[in-house]
Design a protein around this motif. Structure first.
Motif, PDB file in Angstrom:
ATOM      1  N   SER A 191       0.846  -1.197  -0.197  1.00 50.98           N
ATOM      2  CA  SER A 191       0.158   0.070  -0.096  1.00 50.98           C
ATOM      3  C   SER A 191       0.890   1.052  -0.128  1.00 50.98           C
ATOM      4  O   SER A 191       2.173   1.057   0.282  1.00 50.98           O
ATOM      5  N   PRO A 192       0.373   2.612  -0.317  1.00 51.85           N
ATOM      6  CA  PRO A 192       1.236   3.558  -0.167  1.00 51.85           C
ATOM      7  C   PRO A 192       1.870   3.754   1.091  1.00 51.85           C
ATOM      8  O   PRO A 192       2.886   4.162   1.115  1.00 51.85           O
ATOM      9  N   TRP A 193       1.103   3.274   2.152  1.00 50.24           N
ATOM     10  CA  TRP A 193       1.746   3.300   3.658  1.00 50.24           C
ATOM     11  C   TRP A 193       2.950   2.557   3.562  1.00 50.24           C
ATOM     12  O   TRP A 193       4.030   3.121   4.098  1.00 50.24           O
ATOM     13  N   GLY A 194       3.217   1.415   3.229  1.00 51.60           N
ATOM     14  CA  GLY A 194       4.319   0.617   2.973  1.00 51.60           C
ATOM     15  C   GLY A 194       5.348   1.251   1.937  1.00 51.60           C
ATOM     16  O   GLY A 194       6.786   1.078   2.669  1.00 51.60           O
ATOM     17  N   ARG A 195       5.152   1.905   1.186  1.00 47.95           N
ATOM     18  CA  ARG A 195       5.963   2.273   0.284  1.00 47.95           C
ATOM     19  C   ARG A 195       6.597   3.709   0.888  1.00 47.95           C
ATOM     20  O   ARG A 195       7.853   3.859   0.943  1.00 47.95           O
ATOM     21  N   VAL A 196       5.940   4.250   1.663  1.00 46.67           N
ATOM     22  CA  VAL A 196       6.421   5.432   2.569  1.00 46.67           C
ATOM     23  C   VAL A 196       7.556   4.906   3.348  1.00 46.67           C
ATOM     24  O   VAL A 196       8.577   5.430   3.547  1.00 46.67           O
ATOM     25  N   LEU A 197       7.254   3.702   4.344  1.00 48.98           N
ATOM     26  CA  LEU A 197       8.138   3.258   5.131  1.00 48.98           C
ATOM     27  C   LEU A 197       9.511   2.896   4.504  1.00 48.98           C
ATOM     28  O   LEU A 197      10.378   3.283   5.047  1.00 48.98           O
ATOM     29  N   ARG A 198       9.249   2.336   3.372  1.00 48.78           N
ATOM     30  CA  ARG A 198      10.518   1.891   2.501  1.00 48.78           C
ATOM     31  C   ARG A 198      11.407   3.267   2.108  1.00 48.78           C
ATOM     32  O   ARG A 198      12.572   3.417   2.076  1.00 48.78           O
ATOM     33  N   ALA A 199      10.553   4.255   1.732  1.00 51.14           N
ATOM     34  CA  ALA A 199      11.304   5.540   1.334  1.00 51.14           C
ATOM     35  C   ALA A 199      11.759   5.984   2.431  1.00 51.14           C
ATOM     36  O   ALA A 199      13.134   6.519   2.411  1.00 51.14           O
ATOM     37  N   ILE A 200      11.308   5.963   3.730  1.00 56.58           N
ATOM     38  CA  ILE A 200      11.985   6.636   4.764  1.00 56.58           C
ATOM     39  C   ILE A 200      13.244   5.750   5.307  1.00 56.58           C
ATOM     40  O   ILE A 200      14.426   6.414   5.369  1.00 56.58           O
TER      41      ILE A 200
END
Lengths: 304, 329
Positions: B170-179
């Motif tokens: 999900s977008p949430w997971g992608r933000v985690l990896r981005a961080i």
């Protein structure tokens, strides 16, 4: 409160301070929390035990207690060799593990994890070799001397206190007054920049490992002399040592010593007021308070 | 194949799957977000104790007697562990990365100490017994009993797996990896690194609590010595060997490492005489340590590396690549 708390706290605190100096130095210069530091402590203590017993076999005279102390000349001699051995062990672990990860520019946290694996391996091997049965440097009994004001301490404990103070001053002078000390501070400040201006970063890292390991070894011998030797002795000291290093401010040698004493006194006070079963929680509570109120520590600078 | 062998196989897999749940929780914290938790045993213990207290019948001299249904216990255990994770994260996540490691190390020690000393709540060193076991009605038939329990654990692991896969993509997971990959870039895009990390850490901790509850109910008895730091090391070895960042790797690693652990324990029992067994067990632990270091050095991605994931509108590229997708939407 019983004034004896002061003495007990100061002696335990001196031990913590000594261990915490090693933690704080390696932390600030190598830039990761080394969970294997506690195993250097344990290794140093057991190395000294093995060497000291070996010396005792060679010449029984070396085991005869020196003056008021509980140990013979075999222990100080063994201690010097054990410091060297612990330093070699640290260099070996660095060559096999941390150095390779550093070359790969692994993140801090990978280094922390590697130190975890190294700690686990070292501790279990020590347990295999020396078994989990407690060991002692000496079986001599010591009478605690009255210090006045209702306080007592054994000669061994007073010696430990003196050695701790001496080593803190020595390390502080080394860092502030010598060329290698200046290089160490430069690397801790900015490794890349230090390299650019001609500081031999690899040499500094070697010196830090040797120094940190030697200090850990002394702290381990002290813990072994004042309490006992167990394969988990270092592991159990890990939380108080980290708490002291962070409370003192990462990179600050006087801070680590001061914080070590604070942790020691707080533990002694807790044992007296609340009960011995909660002693190990003290370091955690101190850690939480520091992180909440002053994350940079007492004498540390705010982190960049 | 004899019935005993099948029953043992089920028992082995059931225990391995409880570890797989812990691994999934750790994978969310470490694999996806890069948060280093050295206090897994503490969070697992919280889940186990809370669930046990909520569901056990009344015992003289100990808090409890609520006798609530098992599902409530599991949920309560997970929530309690999530809450504690949130508080620990709140304290340290904004500070340097390894402070979280030290703080979680401390929380595990503190939980251990509380379990030992708060006798009116935790039963002290003797722990808590008579924890209701799932399918207790079938206890007379070992084969059926273990098969049902295995099926229950498989269901839980599968549900978690699909939920986490969904979350990760999900977008949430992608933000985690981005961080994890580039905090500054993520911040520049307006993502609050601290908030996302905190959420991931709390959810991961909750999953560990759930694992603790599941394990406690499967075994039926808990005591402080079940939650020594050794447990933390085992779970770490499982995730690293299996492949951090990959949920399937987390499950595979749990079964594999638990298998190696069980076989080596049996080997030690067969080879060494009883007096030396405790000593030889330390070699087993050394093996775990060496495995962690060796994987970090030789194959940092583990057996199954991290899958490259992008928005599901683009489909999954089943290529194993080192840098994860860096572009949050």
């Amino acid at each position: 409160m019983n004034p004896q708390v002061l003495v007990d706290g100061l002696i335990a605190g001196a031990m913590y301070g000594l261990g915490a100096i090693g933690v704080t130095l390696t932390y600030s210069i190598l830039r990761f929390a080394n969970f294997a530091h506690s195993e250097l402590l344990t290794f140093g203590a057991y190395a000294a035990l093995a060497l000291s017993s070996a010396l005792g076999v060679l010449s029984a005279g070396l085991l005869a207690p020196i003056g008021p102390f509980s140990f013979g000349w075999s222990l100080p001699l063994a201690a010097i060799a054990a410091m060297a051995l612990t330093g070699l062990l640290a260099l070996a672990v660095d060559a096999v593990l941390f150095g390779r990860l550093r070359v790969r520019r692994s993140s801090i946290i990978v280094m922390v994890m590697a130190s975890f694996g190294a700690a686990l391996t070292l501790r279990s091997l020590l347990e295999f070799v020396f078994t989990s049965k407690p060991a002692y440097f000496t079986r001599e009994l010591q009478i605690a001397l009255p210090l006045g004001g209702g306080m007592r301490a054994t000669p061994d404990q007073l010696l430990a206190l003196a050695v701790a103070v001496l080593l803190v001053v020595a390390v502080h002078l080394l860092l502030t007054r010598t060329a290698i000390g200046r290089s160490m501070r430069a690397v801790s400040e900015n490794q890349a920049l230090a390299g650019v201006v001609g500081v031999d970063v690899r040499k500094v890292i070697r010196v830090v490992w040797l120094l940190g390991a030697a200090l850990a070894c002394v702290a381990g011998i002290m813990a072994g002399l004042l309490v006992q030797l167990r394969p988990y002795m270092g592991f159990d000291l890990l939380l108080p040592l980290f708490a002291a290093a962070i409370l003192g401010g990462i990179g600050s040698v006087p801070g680590a010593m001061l914080a070590g004493l604070i942790v020691g006194l707080a533990e002694a006070g807790t044992v007296q007021l609340i009960g011995a079963e909660w002693r190990t929680a003290v370091a955690f509570v101190i850690l939480v308070l520091v992180l909440l109120l002053r994350p940079q520590g007492l004498l540390g600078r705010p982190q960049a | 194949m004899s019935v005993e062998l099948i029953a043992y196989g089920c028992f082995f897999l059931t225990v391995a799957l409880t570890y797989a749940i812990m691994c999934l929780g750790l994978n969310l914290q470490w694999g996806q977000t890069g948060l280093f938790n050295v206090g897994i045993a503490g969070f697992v213990a919280i889940g186990a104790y809370v669930s046990a207290i909520l569901t056990t019948p009344d015992t003289a001299g100990r808090l409890g007697g609520f006798g609530l249904p098992m599902a409530v216990g599991w949920l309560g255990g997970a929530l309690a562990a999530a809450l504690v994770s949130y508080l620990v994260g709140r304290l340290t996540i904004r500070l340097r990365a390894d402070y979280l490691a030290i703080a979680t190390f401390g929380i595990a020690a503190a939980v251990q100490l509380c379990a030992l000393n708060l006798e009116p709540i935790t039963g002290g060193p003797f722990g808590i017994g008579f924890i209701p076991r799932p399918f207790a009605a079938q206890a007379g038939n070992p084969l059926l009993f273990s098969l049902f329990n295995l099926a229950l654990l498989i269901t839980v692991v599968l549900l978690l797996y699909f939920a986490l896969e969904r979350l990760v993509r999900s977008p949430w997971g992608r933000v985690l990896r981005a961080i994890r990959e580039d905090e500054t870039a993520a911040l520049a895009l307006g993502k609050s690194a601290t908030r996302f990390r905190l959420q991931a850490f709390a959810i991961g901790g909750g999953i560990m609590g759930l694992a603790g509850a599941a394990q406690a109910h499967f075994i039926g008895f808990i005591a402080p010595e079940n939650y020594l730091p050794m447990l933390t090391f085992q779970v770490w070895a499982m995730l690293i060997v299996g492949g951090s960042g990959n949920n399937r790797g987390a499950i595979l690693g749990a079964v594999l490492v638990w298998g190696i652990w069980a076989v080596s324990a049996a080997l030690i029992a067969a080879v060494f005489d009883p007096g030396q067994q405790a000593r030889a067990a330390s070699l087993q632990i050394a093996l775990i340590g060496v495995a962690i270091c060796a994987v970090l050095l030789l194959r940092p991605q583990g057996i199954l590396g991290e899958m490259r994931t992008v928005s599901r509108h683009l489909g999954t590229l089943a290529k194993r690549t080192q840098p994860a997708e860096k572009r949050p939407e």
